[in-house]
Design a protein around this motif. Structure first.
Motif, PDB file in Angstrom:
ATOM      1  N   ILE A  18      -2.683  14.947 -14.536  1.00 18.97           N
ATOM      2  CA  ILE A  18      -2.350  13.544 -14.268  1.00 18.97           C
ATOM      3  C   ILE A  18      -1.643  13.405 -12.927  1.00 18.97           C
ATOM      4  CG2 ILE A  18      -0.928  11.586 -15.019  1.00 18.97           C
ATOM      5  CD1 ILE A  18      -1.462  12.447 -17.904  1.00 18.97           C
ATOM      6  N   VAL A  19      -0.633  14.250 -12.695  1.00 16.15           N
ATOM      7  CA  VAL A  19       0.125  14.170 -11.442  1.00 16.15           C
ATOM      8  C   VAL A  19      -0.739  14.549 -10.252  1.00 16.15           C
ATOM      9  CG1 VAL A  19       2.069  15.112 -10.151  1.00 16.15           C
ATOM     10  CG2 VAL A  19       2.331  14.592 -12.577  1.00 16.15           C
ATOM     11  N   ALA A  20      -1.432  15.676 -10.363  1.00 17.40           N
ATOM     12  CA  ALA A  20      -2.218  16.177  -9.231  1.00 17.40           C
ATOM     13  C   ALA A  20      -3.312  15.198  -8.833  1.00 17.40           C
ATOM     14  CB  ALA A  20      -2.827  17.533  -9.592  1.00 17.40           C
ATOM     15  N   LEU A  21      -4.067  14.690  -9.809  1.00 21.31           N
ATOM     16  CA  LEU A  21      -5.196  13.819  -9.491  1.00 21.31           C
ATOM     17  C   LEU A  21      -4.738  12.444  -9.031  1.00 21.31           C
ATOM     18  CD1 LEU A  21      -8.208  13.876  -9.339  1.00 21.31           C
ATOM     19  CD2 LEU A  21      -8.342  13.160 -11.738  1.00 21.31           C
ATOM     20  N   SER A  22      -3.706  11.892  -9.667  1.00 18.37           N
ATOM     21  CA  SER A  22      -3.245  10.561  -9.277  1.00 18.37           C
ATOM     22  C   SER A  22      -2.650  10.576  -7.871  1.00 18.37           C
ATOM     23  CB  SER A  22      -2.222  10.024 -10.287  1.00 18.37           C
ATOM     24  OG  SER A  22      -1.082  10.852 -10.359  1.00 18.37           O
ATOM     25  N   LEU A  23      -1.889  11.630  -7.527  1.00 18.46           N
ATOM     26  CA  LEU A  23      -1.307  11.716  -6.184  1.00 18.46           C
ATOM     27  C   LEU A  23      -2.378  11.992  -5.129  1.00 18.46           C
ATOM     28  CD1 LEU A  23       2.032  13.694  -6.765  1.00 18.46           C
ATOM     29  CD2 LEU A  23       1.755  11.260  -6.316  1.00 18.46           C
ATOM     30  N   SER A  24      -3.327  12.867  -5.449  1.00 15.54           N
ATOM     31  CA  SER A  24      -4.361  13.190  -4.457  1.00 15.54           C
ATOM     32  C   SER A  24      -5.260  11.999  -4.197  1.00 15.54           C
ATOM     33  CB  SER A  24      -5.182  14.395  -4.921  1.00 15.54           C
ATOM     34  OG  SER A  24      -5.839  14.126  -6.154  1.00 15.54           O
ATOM     35  N   ILE A  25      -5.618  11.250  -5.247  1.00 17.52           N
ATOM     36  CA  ILE A  25      -6.437  10.048  -5.059  1.00 17.52           C
ATOM     37  C   ILE A  25      -5.616   8.959  -4.380  1.00 17.52           C
ATOM     38  CG2 ILE A  25      -7.605   8.151  -6.263  1.00 17.52           C
ATOM     39  CD1 ILE A  25      -8.560  10.148  -8.327  1.00 17.52           C
ATOM     40  N   GLY A  26      -4.406   8.726  -4.870  1.00 15.27           N
ATOM     41  CA  GLY A  26      -3.582   7.645  -4.339  1.00 15.27           C
ATOM     42  C   GLY A  26      -3.209   7.834  -2.885  1.00 15.27           C
ATOM     43  N   ILE A  27      -2.674   9.013  -2.549  1.00  9.08           N
ATOM     44  CA  ILE A  27      -2.246   9.269  -1.174  1.00  9.08           C
ATOM     45  C   ILE A  27      -3.445   9.586  -0.285  1.00  9.08           C
ATOM     46  CG2 ILE A  27      -0.850  10.761   0.295  1.00  9.08           C
ATOM     47  CD1 ILE A  27       1.100  11.097  -2.031  1.00  9.08           C
ATOM     48  N   GLY A  28      -4.388  10.377  -0.803  1.00  7.46           N
ATOM     49  CA  GLY A  28      -5.539  10.781  -0.002  1.00  7.46           C
ATOM     50  C   GLY A  28      -6.469   9.630   0.351  1.00  7.46           C
ATOM     51  N   PHE A  29      -6.848   8.843  -0.649  1.00  4.20           N
ATOM     52  CA  PHE A  29      -7.797   7.758  -0.402  1.00  4.20           C
ATOM     53  C   PHE A  29      -7.219   6.677   0.509  1.00  4.20           C
ATOM     54  CE2 PHE A  29     -11.069   8.048  -4.084  1.00  4.20           C
ATOM     55  CZ  PHE A  29     -11.218   9.413  -3.842  1.00  4.20           C
ATOM     56  N   THR A  30      -5.930   6.384   0.360  1.00  2.00           N
ATOM     57  CA  THR A  30      -5.343   5.316   1.182  1.00  2.00           C
ATOM     58  C   THR A  30      -5.120   5.749   2.623  1.00  2.00           C
ATOM     59  OG1 THR A  30      -3.147   5.962   0.328  1.00  2.00           O
ATOM     60  CG2 THR A  30      -4.246   4.102  -0.733  1.00  2.00           C
ATOM     61  N   GLN A  31      -5.186   7.056   2.901  1.00  2.19           N
ATOM     62  CA  GLN A  31      -5.137   7.514   4.283  1.00  2.19           C
ATOM     63  C   GLN A  31      -6.501   7.392   4.955  1.00  2.19           C
ATOM     64  OE1 GLN A  31      -3.406  11.418   4.525  1.00  2.19           O
ATOM     65  NE2 GLN A  31      -1.397  10.745   3.812  1.00  2.19           N
ATOM     66  N   ALA A  69      -6.552  -0.477  -0.704  1.00  2.21           N
ATOM     67  CA  ALA A  69      -6.941   0.337   0.443  1.00  2.21           C
ATOM     68  C   ALA A  69      -5.747   0.910   1.203  1.00  2.21           C
ATOM     69  CB  ALA A  69      -7.830  -0.473   1.388  1.00  2.21           C
ATOM     70  N   GLU A  70      -4.632   0.191   1.256  1.00  2.00           N
ATOM     71  CA  GLU A  70      -3.464   0.667   1.996  1.00  2.00           C
ATOM     72  C   GLU A  70      -2.213   0.720   1.123  1.00  2.00           C
ATOM     73  OE1 GLU A  70      -3.027  -1.788   5.420  1.00  2.00           O
ATOM     74  OE2 GLU A  70      -4.958  -1.236   6.283  1.00  2.00           O
ATOM     75  N   ASN A  71      -2.400   0.749  -0.189  1.00  2.00           N
ATOM     76  CA  ASN A  71      -1.265   0.729  -1.117  1.00  2.00           C
ATOM     77  C   ASN A  71      -1.378   1.921  -2.056  1.00  2.00           C
ATOM     78  OD1 ASN A  71       0.791   0.149  -2.871  1.00  2.00           O
ATOM     79  ND2 ASN A  71       0.137  -1.924  -3.332  1.00  2.00           N
ATOM     80  N   CYS A  72      -0.848   3.056  -1.630  1.00  2.00           N
ATOM     81  CA  CYS A  72      -1.000   4.273  -2.418  1.00  2.00           C
ATOM     82  C   CYS A  72      -0.292   4.180  -3.759  1.00  2.00           C
ATOM     83  CB  CYS A  72      -0.524   5.481  -1.623  1.00  2.00           C
ATOM     84  SG  CYS A  72       1.263   5.662  -1.492  1.00  2.00           S
ATOM     85  N   VAL A  73       0.809   3.424  -3.829  1.00  2.55           N
ATOM     86  CA  VAL A  73       1.559   3.316  -5.080  1.00  2.55           C
ATOM     87  C   VAL A  73       0.709   2.632  -6.153  1.00  2.55           C
ATOM     88  CG1 VAL A  73       3.625   2.382  -6.177  1.00  2.55           C
ATOM     89  CG2 VAL A  73       3.750   3.252  -3.844  1.00  2.55           C
TER      90      VAL A  73
END
Length: 449
Positions: free
Chosen positions: A394-407, A424-428
């Motif tokens: 849960i942590v790994a995938l949510s952070l990688s998608i959230g932070i990675g995709f918004t970059q 698109a620009e809101n990783c949270v």
């Protein structure tokens, strides 16, 4: 509520009721005994309460006069929110020793909204989102278990990471600064940062929580000698004034409201955690459903009131929960004195005007520590949840998608404009949604399966 407060003040002043204990939630405490304990809570949250306003106001292009007005309002709203938590109005409020203040959780999304639409759109989203959270708070028992501890931990970690860029930008001089990254800005930020670290390392334990305040004071004095403080905006400041009602005309943009409401859900999660932690560490019991519902309702409805006065949402302050855990002082009347001090501070615009002149590098030197602490708090929450296979996914995938995709915001190009503007620009927001979906879908006992 007001009758209860008057009764405690009269009894504390006249001594008609014997002194009980500051370690009892409803114990009778003399006013002169209660004031120092209340003031301690104000000092613990003062800097964190005004910093979000200064950051968002700067990004949104507000003037120093407008920033000063919002800082004044921030103190008033924090006092009002604390008052309602201590002495509830109907079902709004928890009757718990909780201190409220302007929330850091919204800084990232508000910087995006403020840059795109302006500060008026932020106010519209705060008013609507606060009402929605308040209503959800009244029915918290039906939905709060969906937001599991590992979801909250993922979101808090994401909030910390999303703010690091904001702290670094302030350290360099702020957005649009003509001398961004100059030697003078980096020197000023470094002096502030080193002061915070030095005081935290050398000060007695009970004074360490004032390290950020000391860093701001030292950095501000150095900035004056460097000629980086502009006092021109203080000439029109009155000595005493009430906060203005609707100083900004609210603008309502659907994508701004939706993205803000998602963060309100995050704020509600934090409030649940703070209320539960305070009950456990301060009162040696579990928080009741009524207390949690009242705490979230206060979080939402008072945030809407804050929006009507042009200010940002409020939430429970974890540093004050930590202060209660350390001192074991849970008496509501002592915290009432702190709420009154905050309200009185909100009547003096000069205080806000001085703080509005705070140079960006000074703010950056302090916020680097504060934002980094949010990341560490999130990691501690993850550790408390346990490092099992399900939580790690849960942590790994949510952070990688959230932070990675918004970059790489272009990855959202196939989606409608509303979806792009929210995620698109809101990783949270992306981390929050992804972690909830994973929490609902993944089997509870993955290791056994």
């Amino acid at each position: 509520m007001m009758n209860t407060i008057k009764e405690q003040i009269n009894q504390g002043t006249k001594g008609k009721v014997a002194y009980s204990s500051v370690y009892e939630r409803d114990g009778r405490v003399p006013v002169m005994t209660a004031i120092p304990f209340g003031l301690q809570h104000v000092l613990a949250m003062f800097v964190a309460n005004i910093t979000p306003i200064i950051i968002v106001a700067g990004v949104s292009g507000l003037s120093s006069e407008q920033s000063a007005m919002l800082i004044q309002c921030a103190m008033m709203i924090a006092g009002l929110g604390t008052l309602v938590q201590l002495y509830p109005v109907w079902k709004v409020g928890s009757k718990m020793p909780i201190v409220m203040g302007i929330s850091f959780t919204f800084v990232s999304v508000f910087c995006t909204i403020g840059t795109k639409y302006g500060y008026n759109a932020i106010i519209g989203a705060v008013i609507v989102g606060g009402v929605l959270e308040g209503l959800l708070g009244l029915f918290a028992k039906y939905w709060r278990k969906i937001i599991t501890p590992i979801v909250a931990a993922s979101v808090v970690t994401a909030i910390g990471f999303s703010l690091l860029n904001v702290g670094a930008t302030s350290f360099g001089g702020g957005n649009g600064s003509a001398d961004f990254g100059s030697a003078s800005n980096l020197l000023l930020g470094s002096v502030t940062l080193i002061t915070c670290l030095g005081f935290n390392a050398l000060a007695p334990k009970h004074y360490k929580q004032l390290s950020v305040l000391v860093g701001l004071v030292v950095g501000y004095i150095v900035a004056i000698f460097m000629g980086k403080v502009d006092f021109s905006g203080m000439s029109q400041t009155s000595i005493i004034a009430l906060p203005q009602f609707l100083p900004f005309k609210p603008e309502f943009h659907l994508n701004a409201i939706i993205s803000t409401f998602l963060i309100f859900l995050v704020s509600a999660t934090e409030t649940i955690g703070d209320t539960s932690a305070l009950a456990k560490s301060g009162l040696n019991r579990e928080a009741t459903e009524k207390e949690i519902a009242g705490s979230i309702a206060c979080d939402g409805f008072v945030s809407s009131i804050s929006g009507l006065f042009g200010c940002m949402p409020i939430t429970s302050f974890s540093q004050n929960v930590g202060l209660v855990a350390m001192t074991k002082v849970v008496n509501r009347f002592t915290l009432l004195m702190g709420a009154i001090i905050m309200i009185l501070a909100g009547l003096f615009p000069t205080l806000g005007a001085i703080l509005a002149t705070l140079p960006e590098p000074v703010l950056g030197g302090c916020t680097l520590i504060m934002f980094g602490s949010i990341v560490v708090s999130g990691l501690q929450m993850i550790a408390d949840c346990g490092y099992n296979q399900r939580n790690m996914i849960i942590v790994a995938l949510s952070l990688s998608i959230g932070i990675g995709f918004t970059q790489v915001p272009e990855i959202f190009s196939i989606f409608p404009d509303v979806v792009r503007s929210i995620f698109a620009e809101n990783c949270v927001a992306v981390v929050f949604l992804t972690s909830i979906i994973l929490s609902l879908v993944l089997p509870k006992r993955m290791e056994e399966q």
